[in-house]
Design a protein around this motif. Structure first.
Motif, mmCIF file in Angstrom:
data_model
loop_
_atom_site.group_PDB
_atom_site.id
_atom_site.type_symbol
_atom_site.label_atom_id
_atom_site.label_comp_id
_atom_site.label_asym_id
_atom_site.label_seq_id
_atom_site.Cartn_x
_atom_site.Cartn_y
_atom_site.Cartn_z
ATOM 1 N N HIS A 69 0.840 -1.204 0.000
ATOM 2 C CA HIS A 69 0.000 0.000 0.000
ATOM 3 C C HIS A 69 0.872 1.249 0.000
ATOM 4 N N LYS A 70 2.162 1.086 0.252
ATOM 5 C CA LYS A 70 3.060 2.233 0.220
ATOM 6 C C LYS A 70 3.518 2.477 -1.221
ATOM 7 N N ALA A 71 3.689 3.736 -1.563
ATOM 8 C CA ALA A 71 4.107 4.083 -2.930
ATOM 9 C C ALA A 71 5.565 3.691 -3.161
ATOM 10 N N GLN A 72 5.930 3.559 -4.435
ATOM 11 C CA GLN A 72 7.321 3.298 -4.864
ATOM 12 C C GLN A 72 7.878 1.997 -4.328
ATOM 13 N N ALA A 73 7.042 0.976 -4.219
ATOM 14 C CA ALA A 73 7.530 -0.326 -3.756
ATOM 15 C C ALA A 73 8.306 -1.037 -4.862
ATOM 16 N N THR A 74 7.836 -0.921 -6.110
ATOM 17 C CA THR A 74 8.512 -1.585 -7.233
ATOM 18 C C THR A 74 9.745 -0.782 -7.621
ATOM 19 N N ARG A 75 10.891 -1.473 -7.757
ATOM 20 C CA ARG A 75 12.137 -0.767 -8.073
ATOM 21 C C ARG A 75 12.704 -1.111 -9.440
ATOM 22 N N LYS A 76 12.489 -2.350 -9.872
ATOM 23 C CA LYS A 76 13.059 -2.788 -11.149
ATOM 24 C C LYS A 76 11.948 -3.307 -12.049
ATOM 25 N N ARG A 77 12.258 -3.364 -13.342
ATOM 26 C CA ARG A 77 11.287 -3.960 -14.268
ATOM 27 C C ARG A 77 11.145 -5.454 -13.965
ATOM 28 N N LEU A 78 9.926 -5.945 -14.087
ATOM 29 C CA LEU A 78 9.664 -7.370 -13.885
ATOM 30 C C LEU A 78 8.826 -7.851 -15.073
ATOM 31 N N TYR A 79 9.224 -8.964 -15.670
ATOM 32 C CA TYR A 79 8.534 -9.484 -16.851
ATOM 33 C C TYR A 79 7.639 -10.657 -16.457
ATOM 34 N N ALA A 80 6.372 -10.591 -16.880
ATOM 35 C CA ALA A 80 5.423 -11.676 -16.610
ATOM 36 C C ALA A 80 4.694 -12.021 -17.902
ATOM 37 N N ILE A 81 4.397 -13.299 -18.081
ATOM 38 C CA ILE A 81 3.871 -13.775 -19.362
ATOM 39 C C ILE A 81 2.440 -14.286 -19.197
ATOM 40 N N VAL A 82 1.535 -13.744 -20.001
ATOM 41 C CA VAL A 82 0.131 -14.162 -19.990
ATOM 42 C C VAL A 82 -0.232 -14.654 -21.389
ATOM 43 N N MET A 83 -0.767 -15.880 -21.470
ATOM 44 C CA MET A 83 -1.276 -16.411 -22.734
ATOM 45 C C MET A 83 -2.769 -16.102 -22.801
ATOM 46 N N HIS A 84 -3.219 -15.499 -23.915
ATOM 47 C CA HIS A 84 -4.643 -15.166 -24.057
ATOM 48 C C HIS A 84 -5.057 -15.324 -25.516
ATOM 49 N N LYS A 85 -5.945 -16.293 -25.762
ATOM 50 C CA LYS A 85 -6.475 -16.525 -27.114
ATOM 51 C C LYS A 85 -5.377 -16.609 -28.180
ATOM 52 N N ASP A 86 -4.437 -17.515 -27.980
ATOM 53 C CA ASP A 86 -3.332 -17.742 -28.933
ATOM 54 C C ASP A 86 -2.364 -16.570 -29.055
ATOM 55 N N ALA A 87 -2.468 -15.618 -28.152
ATOM 56 C CA ALA A 87 -1.501 -14.512 -28.153
ATOM 57 C C ALA A 87 -0.668 -14.597 -26.881
ATOM 58 N N GLN A 88 0.594 -14.163 -27.002
ATOM 59 C CA GLN A 88 1.463 -14.127 -25.825
ATOM 60 C C GLN A 88 1.736 -12.664 -25.470
ATOM 61 N N ILE A 89 1.272 -12.284 -24.273
ATOM 62 C CA ILE A 89 1.475 -10.913 -23.791
ATOM 63 C C ILE A 89 2.596 -10.946 -22.756
ATOM 64 N N ILE A 90 3.670 -10.220 -23.024
ATOM 65 C CA ILE A 90 4.765 -10.140 -22.040
ATOM 66 C C ILE A 90 4.629 -8.790 -21.341
ATOM 67 N N PHE A 91 4.108 -8.830 -20.112
ATOM 68 C CA PHE A 91 3.907 -7.604 -19.346
ATOM 69 C C PHE A 91 5.220 -7.184 -18.682
ATOM 70 N N ILE A 92 5.446 -5.889 -18.661
ATOM 71 C CA ILE A 92 6.612 -5.335 -17.957
ATOM 72 C C ILE A 92 6.082 -4.446 -16.836
ATOM 73 N N ASP A 93 6.229 -4.915 -15.599
ATOM 74 C CA ASP A 93 5.834 -4.102 -14.447
ATOM 75 C C ASP A 93 6.958 -3.101 -14.198
ATOM 76 N N THR A 94 6.618 -1.830 -14.013
ATOM 77 C CA THR A 94 7.652 -0.790 -13.894
ATOM 78 C C THR A 94 7.497 -0.017 -12.592
ATOM 79 N N PRO A 95 8.599 0.617 -12.131
ATOM 80 C CA PRO A 95 8.465 1.543 -11.008
ATOM 81 C C PRO A 95 7.558 2.706 -11.409
ATOM 82 N N GLY A 96 6.945 3.363 -10.425
ATOM 83 C CA GLY A 96 6.064 4.493 -10.720
ATOM 84 C C GLY A 96 6.821 5.678 -11.288
#
Length: 294
Positions: free
Chosen positions: A36-63
């Protein structure tokens, strides 16, 4: 003709806009640190979601924020690199937010294609939600779509994933094995989950002036032994993290162990020590030792 789609999608927004929460929701697994505190994320993080034959590579970023500390400059650079490298941006705008955060993003994004995601819609009534959507309409030529979502009420997940896939580039192959959830290694995920326990148990500035280094992991099929070091900037902070009769470090250890066990589906033995490294958030050499490579 091959209709496979694959692409990189950056999650961008002000600190504490709910990027990591949204990522875990879309993924269906908790891998990103949530606080709940701001600026918790410090580095990019890559997560992979498969949806309807598509591959989405999400990049979570710092604020998107600006502070003088060298660590904060690294965090802003991480967010800007993700904006530059991705195929599509999701800009997260909580329904209670002032539109100025989106206007600042428009200056930084340099015309990159993006979807405006109106988050936390459960926090406002219908009239306020419609008024907020109307406010953003003056920029409708700048965003591809506006998608309202609520993680808490589980609203808008399919609609958002469908909208993302619509704008992904066609690729003859997936970038990653479709079975993968993330490109992060276990060490990095464990580090982030321990940091989450620190953020939730220790108040004020200390979480921002602390970090975690995983020194060693001993893995067996049913048990992981994790040896980790919590780094702080001052001796007084070390005292607070340990707490009276070791109560604070016990709480951190208990909560971190739960998070690690939820993720790994194994028993966890967790050994935490606290070390003082004076001024580490302002020292480039120390930052690089911990893994923040400029």
């Amino acid at each position: 003709m091959n209709n496979t789609k694959s692409g990189y999608v950056a999650l961008v927004g002000r600190p504490n806009a709910g990027k990591s929460t949204l990522l875990n929701w879309l993924l269906g697994e908790k891998i990103a640190m949530v606080s709940h505190k701001a600026q918790a994320t410090r580095k990019r993080l890559y997560a992979i979601v498969m949806h309807k034959d598509a591959q989405i590579i999400f990049i979570d970023t710092p604020g998107l924020h600006e502070k003088e500390r060298l660590l904060n400059k690294f965090m802003l650079e991480e967010a800007l690199k993700a904006i530059g490298d991705c195929d599509l941006i999701l800009f997260l705008a909580p329904a209670t937010d002032d539109i100025k955060y989106y206007e600042r993003f428009l200056e930084l994004s340099k015309g990159k294609p993006h979807i405006l995601v109106l988050t936390k819609i459960d926090m406002v009534n219908n009239a306020k939600l419609l008024a907020k959507i109307a406010e953003y309409q003056k920029y409708q030529d700048r965003f591809l779509e506006l998608v309202p979502v609520s993680v808490k009420k589980n609203i808008g997940k399919e609609e958002l994933l469908d909208a993302i896939v619509k704008y992904l580039p066609h690729h003859p192959y997936y970038y990653y094995d479709p079975e993968l959830l993330t490109t992060e290694n276990i060490r990095d995920i464990y580090k982030e989950l321990i940091r989450e326990a620190i953020f939730e148990n220790i108040s004020d500035e200390i979480p921002y002036e602390s970090d975690v280094v995983i020194e060693k992991i001993e893995e067996t099929p049913t048990l992981d032994r994790v040896y980790a070091m919590i780094i702080v900037e001052k001796p007084s902070q070390k005292g607070i993290v340990i707490g009276k009769k070791g109560e604070a470090i016990k709480r951190i250890g208990r909560d971190a162990r739960k998070l690690l066990e939820q993720f790994s589906q194994k028993k966890i033995f967790l050994n935490l020590i606290v070390v003082v490294k004076k001024g580490w958030t302002k020292n480039k050499k120390e930052l690089e030792k911990i893994g923040y490579i400029f």
